[in-house]
Design a protein around this motif. Structure first.
Motif, PDB file in Angstrom:
ATOM      1  N   UNK A   1     -14.452   8.086 -32.756  1.00 61.68           N
ATOM      2  CA  UNK A   1     -15.600   8.683 -32.068  1.00 61.68           C
ATOM      3  C   UNK A   1     -16.909   8.239 -32.708  1.00 61.68           C
ATOM      4  N   UNK A   2     -16.926   8.182 -34.048  1.00 64.43           N
ATOM      5  CA  UNK A   2     -18.144   7.745 -34.721  1.00 64.43           C
ATOM      6  C   UNK A   2     -18.491   6.306 -34.344  1.00 64.43           C
ATOM      7  N   UNK A   3     -17.460   5.494 -34.120  1.00 61.59           N
ATOM      8  CA  UNK A   3     -17.689   4.095 -33.796  1.00 61.59           C
ATOM      9  C   UNK A   3     -18.458   3.933 -32.491  1.00 61.59           C
ATOM     10  N   UNK A   4     -18.223   4.792 -31.518  1.00 58.43           N
ATOM     11  CA  UNK A   4     -18.829   4.629 -30.192  1.00 58.43           C
ATOM     12  C   UNK A   4     -19.942   5.632 -29.927  1.00 58.43           C
ATOM     13  N   UNK A   5     -20.241   6.500 -30.876  1.00 56.41           N
ATOM     14  CA  UNK A   5     -21.291   7.495 -30.651  1.00 56.41           C
ATOM     15  C   UNK A   5     -22.635   6.834 -30.362  1.00 56.41           C
ATOM     16  N   UNK A   6     -22.940   5.783 -31.126  1.00 57.97           N
ATOM     17  CA  UNK A   6     -24.223   5.117 -30.922  1.00 57.97           C
ATOM     18  C   UNK A   6     -24.349   4.529 -29.534  1.00 57.97           C
TER      19      UNK A   6
ATOM     20  N   UNK B   1     -24.367  -3.414 -35.711  1.00 57.47           N
ATOM     21  CA  UNK B   1     -23.777  -2.260 -36.386  1.00 57.47           C
ATOM     22  C   UNK B   1     -22.331  -2.035 -35.959  1.00 57.47           C
ATOM     23  N   UNK B   2     -22.047  -2.227 -34.688  1.00 54.40           N
ATOM     24  CA  UNK B   2     -20.661  -2.076 -34.235  1.00 54.40           C
ATOM     25  C   UNK B   2     -19.749  -3.105 -34.897  1.00 54.40           C
ATOM     26  N   UNK B   3     -20.256  -4.321 -35.041  1.00 56.52           N
ATOM     27  CA  UNK B   3     -19.442  -5.353 -35.685  1.00 56.52           C
ATOM     28  C   UNK B   3     -19.161  -4.989 -37.135  1.00 56.52           C
ATOM     29  N   UNK B   4     -20.178  -4.501 -37.837  1.00 52.67           N
ATOM     30  CA  UNK B   4     -19.974  -4.081 -39.228  1.00 52.67           C
ATOM     31  C   UNK B   4     -18.987  -2.921 -39.292  1.00 52.67           C
ATOM     32  N   UNK B   5     -19.129  -1.949 -38.377  1.00 50.19           N
ATOM     33  CA  UNK B   5     -18.209  -0.806 -38.366  1.00 50.19           C
ATOM     34  C   UNK B   5     -16.776  -1.255 -38.091  1.00 50.19           C
TER      35      UNK B   5
ATOM     36  N   UNK C   1     -13.504  -0.858 -40.649  1.00 42.02           N
ATOM     37  CA  UNK C   1     -12.254  -0.172 -40.309  1.00 42.02           C
ATOM     38  C   UNK C   1     -11.057  -1.097 -40.452  1.00 42.02           C
ATOM     39  N   UNK C   2     -11.216  -2.363 -40.098  1.00 34.13           N
ATOM     40  CA  UNK C   2     -10.124  -3.316 -40.292  1.00 34.13           C
ATOM     41  C   UNK C   2      -9.815  -3.492 -41.773  1.00 34.13           C
ATOM     42  N   UNK C   3     -10.843  -3.539 -42.586  1.00 37.54           N
ATOM     43  CA  UNK C   3     -10.623  -3.682 -44.033  1.00 37.54           C
ATOM     44  C   UNK C   3      -9.877  -2.481 -44.589  1.00 37.54           C
TER      45      UNK C   3
END
Length: 790
Positions: free
Chosen positions: A418-423, A682-686, A690-692
């Motif tokens: 949810x945090x990933x797509x909130x923005x 920012x989405x790419x960094x997020x 998460x993958x890491x």
């Protein structure tokens, strides 16, 4: 030890974990810093925009002559200047003809000397355009020798297209010659009107809608690596730290990451500012030096970001029990409650609804009330999404392996998704609301010009003092490739007596084809004359008949009927000539010409026209072009400029926007572009973070034989499901907020579903692009050697 010392010690230990916790520690800190830094850079740019716009206005005022001191006669310190703006491929070019009348003539800002005859000074952007292949046609028009490049003080922006053309034939023919000004200096003391209440409402909502996604992304970035951090804190509990201590240590880590973000954000801002001079959006550009945030706003950002990082971290740990033997979050969490999540948007509506119906007639809106209501509604999207996602994924089961892996991951930790797509959700909600508001008030700030581009693309306006032959110019234009028709019309003034004391009679002279542009003619042959009576249909756009009329057989004086009595005149201004209206003149209804003007008076073909008409105040050529030939208009403009630089080629447009409304739309375009870049970065960094975090899990699945395509699809499902769910409340809140804002602007609520779907699709498209960009790192992480540890 005092409480302050305890806080300092624990915060310092958290900072040491952030920077000295090994590879995992500094990678997490770097990712947090990059995420926060992107948001900080955009915040700094946002705080600098008002100053940059003010600097544009100041430089424009400094070179203006609107309020400059005028001189009645040539002198050592006078300068003749006339505006000759041009258009090239839908780009506006600011142009001036100048002539120094003395050695002390004032210099336009940005010049070291006044261009001489056959010379011109260019802005850097226009110089580059003329030297490029795209400027080939423009070089035919502006073929003078370049004397110098205009300096920054003489430009409103680095991308402005501007030239000063030197001349030795420029003259001012008396006080009534308004096209040429004789000035002794430059500068304009502007007294600009403030924005009306609705426009100010749009400014407030635009800033909030653009900055809210930034705040959401910063809040998301400070929570990168939360699972690993909590496991470290559990180890600290094992060696004796209490729960308050570990929370302060976590706050120290977040504080360290936010400070790194401030440093990186400042660097991003400096780099972005150095590049902004090469960016031009809708012919708007700013100098890098102008993009300078106000010191107090920069300090506010520097204090607010670390404070927000600490607050978000402590808030995130409120439901996490960190015990010596682990983190009690791996068990099934308690179900999220809905009541307080609905309370926030309801309170926001409660602040905004009482302002409904005010429009521009009831004073300014309370900006704090508007801002608070909009913020609460947009925050409502971020708090509703976790609850909605948790309820939805809890009931999912079955399906392909990739789907099951994705669903199980979402069931275990739906909050991270949810945090990933909130923005994205907040950005989409704000964009939909703004789109509805702009569409709703567009009619109030966009007026119809009455012009008909379908009948003529350009109207060539020939000045009264020009020596250009109208028919010859029309033939030159017609000879240009792509021009299908050029219709010249000449107008003269007539009166029953001189000097005229009442309204004059307009006499329009042209061929039958040309006269058909201003009247409804059943038939016409050379030698005919007509008396105009008005349009057969109701005239709109505020147009109406003007001037007097005459009857067949009337005797009129044609020419300078206002200034001279009968039988008087000079060599430069001959006396009005007598002329009799043809007895066979027929009455016909007038029709608006391509510029929207409804004419009155008389229409005559050339053989029936007066032989002497003196100075004519109005002569026009209506030009039609083949739309499939994109250079036809510019070829026509080249012909006009070569004939006489003072002849104006006016591009006809259906509508015209108010200046304030247009400026706000331009600012929204700039801001939306920057927010879109931030969202993607920012989405790419997020996603990479998460993958890491799941690197070891992915490696384990690959080692046990799971196909990489299956894992790649599972990652795509883990992003697609939250996005699909997030865009539902985003669209709902956006439409609701847009409806409330339209009510506040006293506009009927209309929902443009095409725009709603377009904004929603744009948000989804950004996520799809980011997911595709994250696939290469994902494939590198899915290696069995990822299980290796030290």
């Amino acid at each position: 030890m005092s409480r302050l010392q305890v806080w300092a010690r624990d915060l310092g230990m958290g900072a040491r974990f952030a920077f000295g916790g090994g590879r995992e520690g500094w990678i997490r800190t770097l990712l947090t810093g990059v995420g926060v830094g992107l948001g900080v850079a955009l915040l700094l740019i946002s705080t600098a925009i008002p100053g940059a716009l003010a600097a544009r206005y100041e430089r424009g005022d400094a070179r203006s002559t609107m309020s400059s001191e005028r001189a009645d006669a040539p002198g050592p310190g006078t300068l003749l200047i006339a505006r000759i703006g041009q258009t090239y491929r839908h780009k506006d070019i600011e142009g001036h003809v100048v002539r120094a009348e003395g050695p002390d003539a004032p210099l336009p800002p940005g010049l070291t000397r006044i261009p001489g005859p056959g010379e011109m000074a260019l802005s850097p952007a226009l110089d580059a355009l003329l030297k490029s292949p795209d400027g080939a046609l423009l070089r035919e028009r502006l073929d003078a020798r370049v004397s110098e490049v205009v300096g920054d003080p003489g430009l409103v922006g680095p991308g402005e297209l501007l030239f000063y053309l030197g001349s030795d034939t420029l003259l001012k023919n008396g006080p009534e010659d308004y096209r040429v000004e004789r000035v002794t200096g430059f500068g304009y003391d502007a007294d600009r009107e403030g924005l009306d209440p609705v426009l100010m409402l749009m400014v407030v909502v635009t800033f909030i809608a653009l900055l809210m996604p930034v705040a959401v992304f910063i809040a998301t970035a400070v929570r990168f690596g939360g699972d690993r951090r909590d496991r470290r804190l559990a180890a600290l509990r094992l060696v004796g730290a209490d729960s308050r201590t570990v929370r302060r240590i976590a706050a120290g880590e977040a504080l360290a990451g936010s400070l790194v973000g401030l440093v990186l954000g400042s660097g991003f801002f400096v780099v972005g500012r150095s590049l902004v001079g090469s960016v031009s959006l809708q012919q708007r550009s700013v100098f890098p030096a102008d993009l300078d945030p106000a010191p107090w706003l920069a300090v506010l950002v520097a204090l607010a970001v670390p404070a927000a990082a600490v607050a978000v971290t402590l808030f995130a740990l409120r439901s996490v029990v960190i015990e010596p033997l682990g983190v009690v979050r791996t068990a099934r969490p308690s179900r999220r409650r809905i009541w307080w999540r609905l309370l926030l948007p309801l309170v926001g509506l409660g602040l905004l609804v009482p302002l409904g119906g005010r429009g521009n007639d009831h004073g300014r809106f309370n900006q704090w009330q508007v801002g608070g209501g909009v913020v609460l509604l947009l925050v409502g999207v971020t708090v509703l999404l976790p609850w909605l996602l948790e309820r939805f994924v809890a009931k999912l089961s079955g399906g392909p392996v990739s789907w099951q892996l994705a669903v199980r991951r979402l069931q275990v930790n739906s909050g991270a998704a949810a945090r990933l797509v909130n923005g994205i959700a907040v950005a989409v909600a704000g964009a939909i609301a703004l789109q509805m508001l702009f569409a709703g008030v567009e009619g109030d700030y966009t007026r119809s010009t009455g012009q008909d581009p379908g009948r003529a693309a350009v109207a060539v306006m020939v000045n009264r003092d020009t020596q250009t032959d109208l028919d010859d110019l029309a033939q030159r234009i017609t000879a240009m490739q792509g021009v299908t028709r050029a219709v010249p019309l000449t107008s003269a003034q007539a009166a029953h007596q001189v000097p005229a004391t009442e309204e004059t009679v307009q006499v329009t002279i042209g061929t039958c084809d040309a006269l058909g542009e201003v009247a409804v003619l059943d038939s016409c042959t050379e030698g005919d004359a007509f008396v105009l009576t008005g349009s057969p249909a109701p005239v709109t756009q505020g147009q109406g008949l003007y001037g007097a009329t005459a009857k067949p057989g009337d005797e009129l004086f044609v020419g300078n009927v206002r200034e001279y009595g009968s039988g008087t005149g000079t060599a430069d201004r001959p006396a009005p000539a007598k002329w009799q209206v043809p007895a066979g003149a027929r009455t016909v209804p007038s029709r608006p010409d391509p510029t929207g003007e409804l004419r009155s008076g008389l229409l005559v073909t050339p053989s029936a026209a007066p032989k002497e008409i003196g100075d004519f105040p109005d002569a026009r050529i209506y030009v039609q072009v083949d739309e499939s030939r994109p250079d036809a208009l510019d070829r026509a403009r080249n012909a006009v400029f070569k004939a006489d630089p003072f002849v104006t080629a006016m591009t006809l447009r259906d509508t015209k926007e108010a200046a304030g409304y247009s400026s706000i739309r331009t600012g929204l375009f700039f801001g939306a572009t920057a927010v879109l870049v931030l969202i993607g970065g920012s989405l790419l960094v997020s996603q990479l973070e998460q993958l890491r975090e799941r690197r070891r899990l992915l490696s384990s699945l690959v080692a046990f034989g799971t196909k990489r395509s299956t894992l790649s699809l599972s990652v795509l499902w883990q992003t697609a499901v939250p996005i699909a769910l997030g865009l539902v409340p985003a669209a709902g809140v956006g439409v609701g907020l847009g409806a409330v804002l339209m009510g506040m602007a006293a506009q009927p609520v209309r929902i443009d579903w095409a725009s709603v779907l377009g904004m929603t699709a744009a948000g989804a498209g950004v996520v799809v692009v980011v997911t595709l960009l994250s696939l290469p790192p994902l494939l590198r992480l899915m290696r069995p050697d990822g299980l290796r540890t030290e």
